[in-house]
Design an enzyme around this catalytic site. Sequence first.
Site, PDB file in Angstrom:
ATOM      1  CG  HIS A 115      28.531 -35.721 -40.305  1.00  0.00           C
ATOM      2  ND1 HIS A 115      27.381 -36.262 -40.821  1.00  0.00           N
ATOM      3  CD2 HIS A 115      28.303 -35.595 -38.967  1.00  0.00           C
ATOM      4  CE1 HIS A 115      26.504 -36.466 -39.843  1.00  0.00           C
ATOM      5  NE2 HIS A 115      27.044 -36.067 -38.694  1.00  0.00           N
ATOM      6  NE  ARG A 127      21.436 -37.302 -39.369  1.00  0.00           N
ATOM      7  CZ  ARG A 127      22.274 -37.173 -38.343  1.00  0.00           C
ATOM      8  NH1 ARG A 127      23.060 -36.109 -38.270  1.00  0.00           N
ATOM      9  NH2 ARG A 127      22.346 -38.098 -37.412  1.00  0.00           N
TER      10      ARG A 127
END
Length: 306
Positions: A269, A221
């Site tokens: 991502h 993250r």
Amino acid sequence: MRITFCCTNTQAAPWLAGLRTALPQASIEPWQPGAVSADYAVVWAPPQSFLDEQTQLKCIFNIGAGVDALLKLRLPFKAKVVRLDDAGMSAQMAEYVCHAVIRHFREFDGFAADVAQGIWSFRKPRRRAEFPIGVMGLGVLGERVAKALASFEFPVNGWSRSAKVIEGVRCFTGPEQLDAFLTATRVLVCLLPLTPDTRDIMRLETLARLKPGGYVINVARGAHLVDEDLVTLIDRGHLSGATLDVFRTEPLPQGHPFWHHPKITVTPHTSARTLLDESIAQIAGKIQAMERGEPVAGIVEPGRGY
Ligand code: NDP
Ligand code: OXD
């Protein structure tokens, strides 16, 4: 049995069709405000109003491995949260991280730049022993990645909350062994969940402990990494670069220094995507197991944040 589907930024039709085929006895509908509460929910980034209305949920299935965003919301009192447990992600993550490590170790960017200029270059082979890799987080994804890296004969360190024994991996445990893990590491891979204990874990003091020429790969993250501290250590020459798949704000805002930094590789991502068929099979299997009163893997412990 009623199942409600509430996933933002997700095409609902293939999920609904797949879930209906896998669980023909269930009523499976996309959530509408005001709908009667279901028994199970399949979610990604649901609004708070969804959770406030769905008071009878027994279980909420997150169609990702990370539950940090979901746990920020107020959840129905008796609902368990279940994360995706691999479902085809660990192989993708191993591919991504091995690719990033090998591209860095073998200097493939340097060769590509030379070739673009018509130069037939020679670089002295590097020694794996000088590139120990450290994987932070030895869960479903981290363990698979650590083993994949070990299979290329890199020295591999791993760090987790509880003690582990993994063949080919030197395992470190808990905050008291974090320094030893970092000082033994040159290429740092982050595969931790985002929790209050792990937020900002890659910052000036911790990244400065990596061996000179250190390299950072963040696939967990964005909030694990303090962006300015990474750039400072690269620009000072202590770190040699980074490959980043996740960011504090996604999409990465235009104008962010990561976009054009010559030593930082950005991907959107994409290191381990949620795979439709594997995820539906896993969620349907777990719903059936729960209906039979059997235990299932991947239940989140809200108290520890993952
Ligand atoms: P797991 O929950 O299976 O593993 C988490 C690991 O982190 C465990 O080894 C755990 O230790 C360790 N850990 C947690 N807190 C701490 C701490 N405070 N100190 C040390 N170690 C800690 O998660 P997954 O492997 O499935 O996924 C990891 C993360 O990867 C997800 O949370 C998500 O954020 C990210 N992800 C990113 C994707 C992408 O596309 N970029 C895709 C999928 C996931 P222990 O084993 O002792 O519990
Ligand atoms: C996940 C992700 O957590 O896609 O699964 O990041």
